[in-house]
Structure formats: C-alpha cells, structure tokens
Design a protein around this motif. Sequence first.
Motif, mmCIF file in Angstrom:
data_model
loop_
_atom_site.group_PDB
_atom_site.id
_atom_site.type_symbol
_atom_site.label_atom_id
_atom_site.label_comp_id
_atom_site.label_asym_id
_atom_site.label_seq_id
_atom_site.Cartn_x
_atom_site.Cartn_y
_atom_site.Cartn_z
ATOM 1 N N SER A 110 -9.023 -8.864 1.294
ATOM 2 C CA SER A 110 -7.864 -9.728 1.074
ATOM 3 C C SER A 110 -7.380 -10.300 2.400
ATOM 4 C CB SER A 110 -6.737 -8.933 0.400
ATOM 5 O OG SER A 110 -5.540 -9.672 0.372
ATOM 6 N N TRP A 111 -7.076 -11.598 2.403
ATOM 7 C CA TRP A 111 -6.506 -12.209 3.614
ATOM 8 C C TRP A 111 -5.138 -11.628 3.927
ATOM 9 C CZ3 TRP A 111 -9.324 -14.620 6.960
ATOM 10 C CH2 TRP A 111 -10.447 -15.343 6.571
ATOM 11 N N SER A 112 -4.388 -11.238 2.887
ATOM 12 C CA SER A 112 -3.041 -10.698 3.106
ATOM 13 C C SER A 112 -3.069 -9.391 3.882
ATOM 14 C CB SER A 112 -2.326 -10.486 1.767
ATOM 15 O OG SER A 112 -3.000 -9.524 0.975
ATOM 16 N N HIS A 113 -4.245 -8.752 3.927
ATOM 17 C CA HIS A 113 -4.403 -7.533 4.708
ATOM 18 C C HIS A 113 -4.001 -7.764 6.159
ATOM 19 C CE1 HIS A 113 -6.373 -3.669 5.744
ATOM 20 N NE2 HIS A 113 -6.731 -4.287 6.853
ATOM 21 N N ILE A 114 -4.189 -8.986 6.654
ATOM 22 C CA ILE A 114 -3.936 -9.308 8.064
ATOM 23 C C ILE A 114 -2.470 -9.123 8.409
ATOM 24 C CG2 ILE A 114 -3.985 -11.154 9.796
ATOM 25 C CD1 ILE A 114 -6.419 -12.291 8.290
ATOM 26 N N TRP A 115 -1.577 -9.582 7.532
ATOM 27 C CA TRP A 115 -0.149 -9.493 7.860
ATOM 28 C C TRP A 115 0.589 -8.376 7.112
ATOM 29 C CZ3 TRP A 115 -2.196 -13.867 5.356
ATOM 30 C CH2 TRP A 115 -1.855 -14.007 4.006
ATOM 31 N N GLU A 116 0.018 -7.868 6.053
ATOM 32 C CA GLU A 116 0.720 -6.821 5.303
ATOM 33 C C GLU A 116 0.585 -5.450 5.957
ATOM 34 O OE1 GLU A 116 -0.778 -6.982 1.349
ATOM 35 O OE2 GLU A 116 0.520 -8.650 0.761
ATOM 36 N N THR A 117 -0.526 -5.199 6.631
ATOM 37 C CA THR A 117 -0.739 -3.897 7.259
ATOM 38 C C THR A 117 -1.096 -4.079 8.731
ATOM 39 O OG1 THR A 117 -3.140 -3.637 7.032
ATOM 40 C CG2 THR A 117 -1.815 -3.237 5.069
ATOM 41 N N SER A 118 -1.056 -3.001 9.482
ATOM 42 C CA SER A 118 -1.477 -3.038 10.884
ATOM 43 C C SER A 118 -2.819 -2.331 11.060
ATOM 44 C CB SER A 118 -0.420 -2.373 11.779
ATOM 45 O OG SER A 118 -0.151 -1.053 11.346
ATOM 46 N N SER A 119 -3.517 -2.085 9.948
ATOM 47 C CA SER A 119 -4.825 -1.438 10.016
ATOM 48 C C SER A 119 -5.919 -2.503 10.019
ATOM 49 C CB SER A 119 -5.016 -0.480 8.839
ATOM 50 O OG SER A 119 -4.963 -1.185 7.615
#
Length: 327
Positions: A110-119
């Motif tokens: 998911s692209w949202s992984h970039i801003w939703e988490t710091s992992s």
Amino acid sequence: MKQRNHAFDFLCAICIFRMITLHVMQFCGKADEGWWTEIMSWSYFFMSFFFFKAGYFNKGTTSNSTAYLKDRARRLLVPYVCCGLIGNLVYFAFLPFLIARFKSPIEPLSWSHIWETSSYYGNQPVWFLFSFFCSYVVVHILDKVRFLPLIVVLFPFVGYFLFCNENPLWLGLNNVFMGVFFFYLGRLWHRAIACFSRRCVFVASLLMCLCFVFLHFMSPSAYVMSANRFTGSLWLLLPQTVFVLCGLSGLLLSVSFPRLPLVNFVGEHSMVYFISHYPMLYFYKFMHLSFGRSIYGRYDDVLILLPVIFGLCSWLVPFVERIPWLS
C-alpha cells in the motif's frame, strides 16, 4: 572504556531475545499458540524498557538545540533510514520471483504505508528508531522550560485517547507519548534509587514486582508499543508497568548483578540484533517461497531460525559497529 551497567545490559538482552523469538514465531505462524501468548502477556513491558533505560541514564539537556538534534539524528535517524532501505532491498528483490510463482505479492502493498507508519517493508522494527528520536526531541523541548515536564503524567491518557480514536497520527507517532512517559519514569527512578540504601531499594523493588504479579493475575493488561495498543484497564495497566519496570531494574541494581557473558553480549550490542534480524527473516521466508515451500506452521523452521539469526547477528557485531551509518 566506559563501565557497563550489567543489570541493564541483561534486561536489554532479555528484550532482544523476546523480540526476535516473537518475530520468528510470527513468521512461522506460531504466534497464537496458547503457551506463547501467555509468555507475551507477562512480558509485554520489555519494549517500553528501552525508553525507560534511556531516561535512567539521561542527565537532562545541557547542549544547544541544534547540536543536540544533529547528534540524535546521526545516532537514530541515519540508521533508521539506512537499515530501512536495506530491508526494502531484501523485500523488493524477491517480489518478481514471488509474483511469477504466485501471480501476486504474498503480502498486501500500500502506498499509504509510507505516511501511515514509520516502518519499512522488509524491516518493520525500525519504527522504534523513529519513535525513539521523536521522544528525545519532545524530552529536549520539555526540559527547556522549568516545571513543563510535569505534564508528562498526562501523556499515558493522551496515548490512550489516540488509541481509542484509531491512532490517527501519521508515521506511527501515537506511541511517542508513552515513550516520553517511560523516559521520564526512568530518570525519576534513577534519582529515587540514589536517595536510599541498596537494602531499601531491594525491598521496595521486590514489593513492586509482587504488586505487578498480583495486579496482572487479577486483571491481565498489556501495552503493545509498536501499535500503541492498550489491552485491559488503563488504570491497572499504568501501575502494573511502573511496578515491573522499576521493580525488575531495582532488584538487579540492588544486588550488584554480574556480567553473564553470552547473555550480556547481546544486551551490549542490542542495536545490531535489532536492525539486522528482520531482513534475515524475510530472506529466509522469501527464499523458501521462491522454491514453493512455506515456513508457515512449522516448528522445525523455528528451531532452525533462532540459532541461525542469533549466530549471524553475533558474527555481524564487529562489522556493523564499524559502520557509522548503521549503528
């Protein structure tokens, strides 16, 4: 050479043993086994211990903000980015082979992984380095204003509020409030210990450990720091966690805990184990999947992975610690 604190190195090592074993169990599909969830329930506090330890050895802010932030960034943000990218490299290098065999990625992307988490994909545990850096920044700001650190007593309630509202902060920063709380708890505990004899500290620490056991039996509660997830009553979780962090460390400090070579070595070099083990797990998992073999649900892979990962991480210690941007 600076004298090591063997008690805290030992507790750090236990945290690393717990964390790596948990991740191995997750990769092998055994994390929901009853006996293992019971162990996790009783040891939930070990991730919080790193923040507690940082506060215990922190003497307050004396340097100017620019120099302080540059130093924290060099020690935490640079390894965070570099180790995350190494994890990305391992993860995405295997994707073409996995897609060719299974017609889709094994795990959702998911692209949202970039801003939703710091992992990072391939090295999720590095969230800790980013949250750790942000906690240091918050502590630095609070320390600049007299009496302002007193508001930290409210931070667990802020963290719980964020949890109840689905942790809305970007980059997984919802856990920073609890991190800062544990940081100041460690600093306060250090000052409290200095005021009493070892015997008094031992008795008080033993009583706190017993209180933790009693409260956890009465109402099992837990806090998962990576997800800022609270389980059970906050009013029982807070005293439980305070009791066990102060109690365990106080017990070991009051008895002049000796250095246990194999165990303390892990605690002394915990950063290497922390940043290295997850890409190894993905390499092992994806290599097997590329040949059509799953490690899910297999205890034999658990028994293979644990000694291999600890052995490889121990071997890597002198090499990784020579590289400034990794440690």
